[in-house]
Design a protein around this motif. Structure first.
Motif, PDB file in Angstrom:
ATOM      1  N   LEU A  86       0.987  -1.558   0.277  1.00  0.00           N
ATOM      2  CA  LEU A  86      -0.258  -0.543  -0.226  1.00  0.00           C
ATOM      3  C   LEU A  86       1.140   1.497   0.079  1.00  0.00           C
ATOM      4  O   LEU A  86       1.705   1.102   0.940  1.00  0.00           O
ATOM      5  N   ASP A  87       0.997   2.550  -1.130  1.00  0.00           N
ATOM      6  CA  ASP A  87       0.999   3.811  -0.585  1.00  0.00           C
ATOM      7  C   ASP A  87       0.210   4.439  -0.837  1.00  0.00           C
ATOM      8  O   ASP A  87      -0.666   5.099  -1.778  1.00  0.00           O
ATOM      9  N   PRO A  88       0.442   4.888   0.727  1.00  0.00           N
ATOM     10  CA  PRO A  88      -0.592   5.867   0.673  1.00  0.00           C
ATOM     11  C   PRO A  88      -0.667   6.849   1.228  1.00  0.00           C
ATOM     12  O   PRO A  88      -0.566   8.096   2.155  1.00  0.00           O
ATOM     13  N   VAL A  89      -0.861   7.224  -0.358  1.00  0.00           N
ATOM     14  CA  VAL A  89      -0.261   9.206  -0.086  1.00  0.00           C
ATOM     15  C   VAL A  89      -1.552  10.592   0.820  1.00  0.00           C
ATOM     16  O   VAL A  89      -2.789  10.037   0.138  1.00  0.00           O
ATOM     17  N   ALA A  90      -0.706  10.630   1.304  1.00  0.00           N
ATOM     18  CA  ALA A  90      -1.126  11.706   1.483  1.00  0.00           C
ATOM     19  C   ALA A  90      -2.113  11.054   3.154  1.00  0.00           C
ATOM     20  O   ALA A  90      -3.850  12.295   3.577  1.00  0.00           O
ATOM     21  N   ILE A 112       3.360  -1.152   3.775  1.00  0.00           N
ATOM     22  CA  ILE A 112       3.364  -0.122   3.611  1.00  0.00           C
ATOM     23  C   ILE A 112       4.592   0.689   2.997  1.00  0.00           C
ATOM     24  O   ILE A 112       5.610   0.666   4.464  1.00  0.00           O
ATOM     25  N   ARG A 113       4.094   1.708   2.022  1.00  0.00           N
ATOM     26  CA  ARG A 113       5.818   2.517   1.622  1.00  0.00           C
ATOM     27  C   ARG A 113       5.481   3.971   1.564  1.00  0.00           C
ATOM     28  O   ARG A 113       3.814   4.065   0.697  1.00  0.00           O
ATOM     29  N   GLY A 114       5.733   4.363   2.204  1.00  0.00           N
ATOM     30  CA  GLY A 114       5.240   5.522   2.621  1.00  0.00           C
ATOM     31  C   GLY A 114       6.667   6.978   3.162  1.00  0.00           C
ATOM     32  O   GLY A 114       7.292   6.173   3.357  1.00  0.00           O
ATOM     33  N   ALA A 117       5.572  11.751   6.860  1.00  0.00           N
ATOM     34  CA  ALA A 117       4.812  11.815   7.615  1.00  0.00           C
ATOM     35  C   ALA A 117       3.397  10.703   7.294  1.00  0.00           C
ATOM     36  O   ALA A 117       2.372  10.832   8.054  1.00  0.00           O
ATOM     37  N   GLU A 118       3.459  10.238   6.215  1.00  0.00           N
ATOM     38  CA  GLU A 118       2.181   8.925   6.020  1.00  0.00           C
ATOM     39  C   GLU A 118       2.821   8.195   7.363  1.00  0.00           C
ATOM     40  O   GLU A 118       2.057   7.553   7.142  1.00  0.00           O
ATOM     41  N   ILE A 119       3.563   7.495   7.376  1.00  0.00           N
ATOM     42  CA  ILE A 119       3.956   6.361   7.585  1.00  0.00           C
ATOM     43  C   ILE A 119       3.680   6.531   9.339  1.00  0.00           C
ATOM     44  O   ILE A 119       3.318   5.930  10.239  1.00  0.00           O
ATOM     45  N   THR A 186       8.731   9.466  -7.563  1.00  0.00           N
ATOM     46  CA  THR A 186       9.504   8.884  -7.142  1.00  0.00           C
ATOM     47  C   THR A 186       8.845   7.622  -5.778  1.00  0.00           C
ATOM     48  O   THR A 186       9.425   6.572  -5.888  1.00  0.00           O
ATOM     49  N   GLY A 187       7.749   8.065  -5.124  1.00  0.00           N
ATOM     50  CA  GLY A 187       7.936   7.198  -4.204  1.00  0.00           C
ATOM     51  C   GLY A 187       6.952   6.218  -4.594  1.00  0.00           C
ATOM     52  O   GLY A 187       6.458   5.562  -4.856  1.00  0.00           O
ATOM     53  N   ASP A 188       5.924   6.564  -5.897  1.00  0.00           N
ATOM     54  CA  ASP A 188       5.646   5.801  -5.954  1.00  0.00           C
ATOM     55  C   ASP A 188       6.058   4.918  -6.968  1.00  0.00           C
ATOM     56  O   ASP A 188       5.830   3.392  -6.868  1.00  0.00           O
ATOM     57  N   VAL A 189       7.101   4.686  -7.488  1.00  0.00           N
ATOM     58  CA  VAL A 189       8.024   4.092  -8.180  1.00  0.00           C
ATOM     59  C   VAL A 189       8.424   3.160  -7.573  1.00  0.00           C
ATOM     60  O   VAL A 189       8.696   1.824  -7.673  1.00  0.00           O
TER      61      VAL A 189
HETATM   62 MG   LIG Z   1       4.386   9.599  -2.009  1.00  0.00          MG
END
Ligand SMILES: [Mg+2]
Ligand SMILES: Nc1ncnc2c1ncn2[C@@H]1O[C@H](COP(=O)(O)OP(=O)(O)O)[C@@H](O)[C@H]1O
Ligand SMILES: Cc1ncsc1CCOP(=O)(O)O
Length: 258
Positions: A86-90, A112-114, A117-119, A186-189
């Protein structure tokens, strides 16, 4: 899996992508040796999950009407034993937290990759952010560890300092490459790379290798070019050219800390 195994096995990575960066994500999975596919049609999920080695859910441009479908996607992946990233953007924006809570209540999220702030949101720690970006400072090792304990997922916290934690083992990659923060996506990647590396089994080691891959490609690209436009292309080339030996040397040469 190792980089050489990715090139051999070409894991199929199903990306439930946001609509901002799918081309960048697909290209990175491709150049590293995996095989990307993007989809968001419920009717296709059973076939695609069966064929995939990993499912990466990016909530960056999620519509509420897609929530039940995405939960179904994660459940199908759970039943088939496929890794779910899961990439929990914002996610810290309150209206964005609700659907992520619903997803995590009804399906298992393995990784979970974030950003910090997301983590921090999963850890229950305050951390400044502006939209998609982490802007604050804090003890990122502690935040990753707490988030892993609270969610039961492997946590991949990215930024100037990357931290990987499963609640027992916590690893850090402490290499500053400011150009890595200049391109949106780059985060999504990185989340898709994590799916790719975990395609044959979920582990903190596979997750660390994915994060080290991105960081090392960034280090190499930033030695050659100095501006964001050239950097994003050079990054793709460095990911394409990266060898197993170089990656091992980076990992074993002091790049990664306990
Ligand atoms: Mg991101
Ligand atoms: N200042 C920085 N120094 C080094 N690497 C960074 C820096 N900021 C981001 N990165 C790298 O950029 C990639 C994306 O991370 P990040 O910017 O935290 O994600 P997001 O785009 O989701 O906010 C990661 O590989 C991370 O290590
Ligand atoms: C700008 C934007 N808005 C919603 S998702 C997204 C892209 C986020 O990409 P990343 O978190 O990898 O920078």
């Amino acid at each position: 899996m190792k980089l050489s195994e990715i090139k051999d096995k070409k894991p199929l990575v199903f990306n439930y992508a946001n609509y901002v960066t799918p081309q960048f994500v697909a290209n990175v999975v491709n150049v590293i040796g995996g095989s990307p596919i993007m989809a968001r049609e419920l009717e296709e999920f059973p076939d695609l999950v069966a064929a995939s080695d990993a499912v990466v859910i990016n909530s960056g441009t999620w519509r509420r009407s897609e929530l039940l479908e995405t939960i179904k996607l994660a459940q199908l992946a759970n039943q088939a034993g496929k890794v779910v990233v899961l990439d929990p953007v914002a996610v810290g924006i309150p209206s964005r937290s609700l659907p992520v809570v619903a997803l995590m209540a009804d399906a298992q999220i393995d990784i979970i990759r974030g950003n910090a702030a997301e983590i921090a949101w999963f850890a229950g720690v305050d951390f400044s952010s502006q939209g998609i970006d982490a802007t604050g400072n804090g003890d990122v090792r502690k935040i990753a560890l707490l988030a892993a304990e609270k969610t039961g997922a492997i946590i991949a916290l990215s930024g100037k300092q990357d931290v990987i934690s499963d609640g027992h083992t916590t690893l850090t990659i402490d290499v500053d490459v400011p150009l890595l923060a200049t391109n949106v996506g780059t985060g999504d990647v990185l989340s898709a790379l994590i799916g790719t590396y975990n395609g044959d089994g979920i582990s903190i080691e596979n997750t660390m290798r994915a994060m080290a891959t991105m960081k090392l490609a960034g280090v190499k690209a930033s030695k050659k070019v100095k501006t964001p436009g050239y950097f994003v292309n050079q990054l793709l080339d460095e990911l394409y050219l990266l060898s197993e030996n170089e990656l091992d040397a980076f990992i074993n040469g002091g790049g990664i800390h306990d």
